[in-house]
Design an enzyme around this catalytic site. Structure first.
Site, PDB file in Angstrom:
ATOM      1  N   GLY A  10       0.831  -1.195   0.000  1.00  0.00           N
ATOM      2  CA  GLY A  10       0.000   0.000   0.000  1.00  0.00           C
ATOM      3  C   GLY A  10       0.861   1.238   0.000  1.00  0.00           C
ATOM      4  N   ASP A  26      -0.005   2.638  20.794  1.00  0.00           N
ATOM      5  CA  ASP A  26      -0.659   3.132  19.581  1.00  0.00           C
ATOM      6  C   ASP A  26      -1.374   1.984  18.859  1.00  0.00           C
ATOM      7  OD1 ASP A  26      -1.449   5.101  17.786  1.00  0.00           O
ATOM      8  OD2 ASP A  26       0.278   4.796  16.475  1.00  0.00           O
TER       9      ASP A  26
END
Length: 374
Positions: free
Chosen positions: A97, A180
Site C-alpha cells: 500500500g 498506539d
C-alpha cells in the site's frame, strides 16, 4: 663429569624445553580459536535476532525524551542492502500500500521473518516522526474488501490480537506497552492471521513496573485511554482500552471517531453502550455479515468484552489474559460493563453534551506526535 654424560644431560634439557615451548604454542592457538569462535557466534546470534528482541534490549532508552535528534536509537537499525534484498529490490509485486510518507512493501528476511518496510518518498510532505509512527491502512473499513471478512474470520482476528497483547504484557522478557494500538497497526497475512505492528511508540517495563507517566502523549485520537490522553498516565490498561475500541470497530466495520448516526450524536463507543443498555447489541454488527453464518453467542460476548475494555476507570478494565479467557469460553456470566470512557451523549431536553470524560469530538485518524498532558 665425563663429556659423554654432560652431553646426555644437555640433550634431555633441550628436549624438555622444546616440549614446553610446543605445549605453550598449542595452548595459545587453542585459546585464540576459542576466542574467535565465541566472538563469531555472538556476532551471528545478534544479527539473527528478531526485531522484537532488539527492541527489548533497548529498554534503557526513553522514547519520551526523544528530541528529534539524529542520534535517535529508539528503533533497531537494519542495513538498506538487507531490506533491498528482502523486498526483492522493492518490487511492485511486494507493494502492500501507500501512505503520506510513501509506499509500504512486504519483505522476508534471511531467517524467514516477514516484515513490512516503509520507504520514505522524495515527494513526501511528512517528516521523520510521521515516517516512523504512521501505520498501515487496513481494509476492515473498505466497503468491498470488508465483505471477505465473515464473522468467523473477524472473531479469529480479535482473538489473535488479544493473544499478541498477552505476550507483550506478560509473556515477553520485558513488559511492553504498545501505546498506539489501532486497526491500521494490525497486519494480516495471506491466512488472515493478525500481527501487531509499528512499535515506534512502544515502551518497555522491567521488574514489577506496571505504569508510568509522561508529559509527551503519543498515539491516535479515538484509541487513547482517557487517563493517558488527559493525564499522560499509561499502563497495560491503556492498551486494553485501545483493544476494546479495535474490537468494536472490527465487529461493526465502522471507525470510532468517524462514526455518525442520524438519530444520535454518539461516537461508536457511545452507540455500542446505548445498544447494550437497550438489549439491541446485535444491531452493532456490520450489515454485510450474514446473520445466518454468525455464532450469536460469540458476537454478543465480543461486544460485551469490548465494552468491558473501554470502561472509563482503568481498574475496572480486565487484563488481556482475562480477555482471552472470556473470549475463549462461552460459559460463565460476564460482569456488567460500567460507563465507558469518551462517551458522548446528547441530552433529550437541549443541544448540550454530557460526557464521561473531558474532551471535544474531533476528526478521526489524527496521529499525535507531541501533546502536552494536562
Amino acid at each position: 663429569m665425563p663429556k659423554s654424560e654432560l652431553g646426555e644431560i644437555n640433550g634431555k634439557s633441550s628436549s624438555v624445553k622444546r616440549r614446553v615451548e610446543i605445549s605453550v604454542l598449542v595452548i595459545s592457538i587453542l585459546l585464540l580459536i576459542i576466542l574467535v569462535s565465541v566472538c563469531v557466534f555472538y556476532g551471528l546470534k545478534r544479527r539473527k535476532k528478531p526485531i522484537q528482541e532488539l527492541l527489548e534490549e533497548d529498554h534503557g532508552h526513553d522514547p519520551d525524551n526523544n528530541q528529534n535528534s539524529q542520534d535517535d536509537l529508539e528503533l533497531p537499525l537494519i542495513e538498506f542492502s538487507i531490506l533491498d534484498k528482502a523486498t526483492e529490490n522493492f518490487s511492485d509485486n511486494n507493494k502492500l500500500g501507500e501512505g503520506g510518507y510513501g509506499p509500504v512493501y512486504k519483505g522476508v528476511l534471511e531467517g524467514g521473518q516477514e516484515v513490512a518496510v516503509k520507504r520514505l518518498s522524495r515527494t513526501s510532505t511528512q517528516g521523520l516522526d510521521e515516517f516512523k509512527n504512521e501505520g498501515l491502512d487496513s481494509f476492515i473499513f473498505d466497503g468491498t474488501k470488508s465483505k471477505k471478512l465473515d464473522w468467523a474470520t473477524r472473531f479469529e482476528i480479535i482473538k489473535g490480537i488479544a493473544r499478541g497483547l498477552v505476550y507483550l504484557h506478560q509473556d515477553s522478557r520485558l513488559r511492553i506497552i504498545h501505546r498506539d494500538l489501532k486497526v491500521s497497526n494490525i497486519l494480516l497475512d495471506h491466512e488472515m492471521i493478525p500481527k501487531i505492528s509499528d512499535f515506534g511508540m512502544a515502551r518497555s517495563f522491567g521488574g514489577n513496573e506496571i505504569q508510568a507517566n509522561t508529559n509527551r502523549v503519543v498515539g491516535t485520537y479515538g484509541y487513547m485511554a482517557p487517563e493517558y490522553a488527559g493525564d499522560g498516565i499509561f499502563s497495560i490498561k491503556s492498551d486494553v482500552f485501545s483493544f476494546g475500541v479495535v474490537m468494536l470497530e472490527i465487529v461493526s466495520g465502522k471507525k470510532n471517531r468517524g462514526f455518525f448516526h442520524k438519530e444520535y450524536t454518539h461516537n461508536l463507543i457511545g452507540h455500542a453502550w446505548g445498544l447494550h443498555k437497550e438489549g439491541k447489541s446485535l444491531e452493532l454488527v456490520e450489515e454485510c455479515i450474514n446473520i445466518e453464518s454468525m455464532n450469536l453467542s460469540e458476537v454478543m460476548r465480543s461486544i460485551h468484552v469490548g465494552l468491558l475494555c473501554v470502561q472509563q476507570r482503568p481498574e475496572d478494565r480486565p487484563t488481556m489474559a482475562t480477555v482471552v479467557l472470556m473470549l475463549g469460553s462461552s460459559e460463565g456470566e460476564l460482569p456488567q460493563p460500567k460507563l465507558p470512557g469518551f462517551f458522548y451523549e446528547k441530552n433529550s431536553t437541549d443541544t448540550s453534551y454530557s460526557t464521561s470524560t473531558y474532551g471535544k469530538d474531533s476528526t478521526n485518524e489524527l496521529t499525535i506526535s507531541i501533546l502536552n498532558a494536562r
